[in-house]
Enzyme design. Structure first.
Site, PDB file in Angstrom:
ATOM      1  CE  LYS A 102       0.762   1.103   4.610  1.00 48.56           C
ATOM      2  NZ  LYS A 102       1.599   2.204   5.084  1.00 48.56           N
ATOM      3  CG  ASP A 146      -1.228  -0.528   8.161  1.00 56.07           C
ATOM      4  OD1 ASP A 146      -1.974   0.384   8.556  1.00 56.07           O
ATOM      5  OD2 ASP A 146      -0.031  -0.363   7.862  1.00 56.07           O
TER       6      ASP A 146
HETATM    7  O1  C5P Z   1      -0.841  -2.143  14.773  1.00 59.71           O
HETATM    8  P1  C5P Z   1       0.567  -2.478  14.476  1.00 59.71           P
HETATM    9  O2  C5P Z   1       1.060  -3.669  15.252  1.00 59.71           O
HETATM   10  O3  C5P Z   1       0.875  -2.588  13.026  1.00 59.71           O
HETATM   11  O4  C5P Z   1       1.414  -1.249  14.994  1.00 59.71           O
HETATM   12  C1  C5P Z   1       2.799  -1.311  15.195  1.00 59.71           C
HETATM   13  C2  C5P Z   1       3.206  -0.214  16.166  1.00 59.71           C
HETATM   14  O5  C5P Z   1       3.037   1.065  15.574  1.00 59.71           O
HETATM   15  C3  C5P Z   1       2.378  -0.174  17.426  1.00 59.71           C
HETATM   16  O6  C5P Z   1       2.901  -1.020  18.403  1.00 59.71           O
HETATM   17  C4  C5P Z   1       2.484   1.261  17.832  1.00 59.71           C
HETATM   18  O7  C5P Z   1       3.733   1.500  18.466  1.00 59.71           O
HETATM   19  C5  C5P Z   1       2.554   1.999  16.502  1.00 59.71           C
HETATM   20  N1  C5P Z   1       1.232   2.491  16.040  1.00 59.71           N
HETATM   21  C6  C5P Z   1       0.687   3.595  16.672  1.00 59.71           C
HETATM   22  N2  C5P Z   1      -0.519   4.078  16.243  1.00 59.71           N
HETATM   23  C7  C5P Z   1      -1.168   3.499  15.221  1.00 59.71           C
HETATM   24  C8  C5P Z   1      -0.617   2.378  14.568  1.00 59.71           C
HETATM   25  C9  C5P Z   1       0.593   1.895  14.997  1.00 59.71           C
HETATM   26  O8  C5P Z   1       1.267   4.146  17.616  1.00 59.71           O
HETATM   27  N3  C5P Z   1      -2.332   4.000  14.809  1.00 59.71           N
END
Ligand code: C5P
Length: 340
Positions: A21, A155
């Protein structure tokens, strides 16, 4: 949920293309009580894809994962395997016996750079979830599928849904967006150039840099993001018009200053890209992938060839131990009948 009536169906291998993406906009609105960040982002799938397939293994063993292409890190940590575990649990909760459904062998050809702001790992997880359910002949309702995807990562729901979308909340709250007017007639427009220097950026580290104050402020990204989402929703944009928005969109990533704080070499790299490409250059997600829009795929191809030559001659110096990933592609629009 339904369970299969024809057990032989479970044995057929299932393949998926897992697209990268690009965030055309990414506004960070603030930090939430759970530590995640509230986002407003227009996300689009691209023609750069990982190839993933699953095939049933004899009962009793564990899922396996074989990866080719880019190094995706330790297999045991791979989000695609976590997706299988969660999907299997959901299937058991809903009627399979405790030993079913069978383990799967996953083959993954990684063509999307890793930790690059392109969502490759999340896309693989969504593809693995979808492929596993099909291989097992399990149908889950949309709410359960979305909940499993959101539990795997912010995502992942975007990739499970497929197609351009406005992502809000952590990124998991999706509003599908129609793509450009005339997109079905012009599948090669607009062209998209992706340039990823070989420096893996940790998303949490980039968000922490934002927390620490590496931000532009002013709210311009939020305005640009809301405006783009609204124009797409109204079907107001065609490919040429999107290109006229390119400079506003390229500036509309609130994580770009934070990515540059984590990897300062991105600042001169982006300056060099701007000079060589002579057009707006944006950053996708938490970086370090840079993107530029072109009138057509053919024009993006020419630009990619020019950049590769500049890397080979030493004119473009990219951070990282390897040359940058440089790829011309397109934004992949869904077929008109599946447009919202
Ligand atoms: O959701 P995901 O595991 O992909 O996110 C990875 C990291 O990115 C999270 O642990 C967080 O530190 C950060 N993140 C965030 N806010 C979001 C998405 C991700 O702080 N909306």
């Amino acid at each position: 949920m339904t369970v299969p009536t024809d057990p032989s169906r479970r044995l057929a291998p299932v393949a998926r293309l897992a697209p990268a993406k690009v965030n055309l906009t990414l506004a960070v609105l603030g930090v939430r009580p759970d530590g995640f960040h509230e986002l407003h982002s227009v996300m689009v799938p691209t023609g750069v894809v990982d190839w993933l397939s699953v095939a049933a293994l004899p009962p009793g063993g564990a899922d396996t994962l074989h990866v080719e292409g880019f190094d995706a890190g330790p297999v045991a940590d791979n989000l695609a395997l976590r997706a299988l575990r969660t999907a299997r649990q959901a299937a058991r909760d809903a009627g399979f016996g405790p030993d079913a459904p069978p383990p799967l062998a996953v083959r993954l050809e990684k063509r999307i750079p890793v930790a690059a702001g392109l969502g490759g790992g999340s896309s693989d997880a969504a593809a693995a979830l979808d492929a596993a359910l099909e291989a097992w002949g399990v149908t889950l309702d949309a709410t359960t599928r979305h909940a499993i995807a959101a539990g795997l990562g912010s995502d992942v729901p975007f990739f499970l849904a497929g197609g351009p979308a406005l992502a809000e909340g952590r990124g998991e709250r999706l509003t599908p967006l129609p793509w450009l007017r005339g997109a079905a007639d012009w599948p090669d427009r607009p062209g998209l150039l992706l340039v990823t220097p070989a420096v893996a950026l940790s998303t949490p580290a980039v968000f922490r840099a934002w927390d620490a104050g590496a931000r532009a402020g002013g709210g311009a990204a939020r305005l640009a993001s809301a405006h783009l989402a609204d124009e797409l929703r109204r079907g107001a944009l065609n490919s040429e018009m999107l290109l006229t928005r390119a400079s506003v969109l390229a500036a509309a990533n609130d994580l770009a200053p934070a990515a540059a704080a984590v990897e300062p070499a991105l600042v001169p790299f982006k300056r060099a890209l701007l000079r060589l490409l002579a057009r707006p250059v944006g950053v996708s997600g938490s970086g370090p992938t840079h993107w530029a829009l072109y009138a057509s795929r053919a024009e993006a191809d020419e630009a990619a060839a020019r950049l590769r030559a500049a890397v080979a001659s030493g004119e473009l110096v990219a951070p990282g131990p390897r040359p940058p990933f440089i790829e011309a592609t397109v934004i992949t629009a869904p077929a008109p009948e599946s447009q919202p």
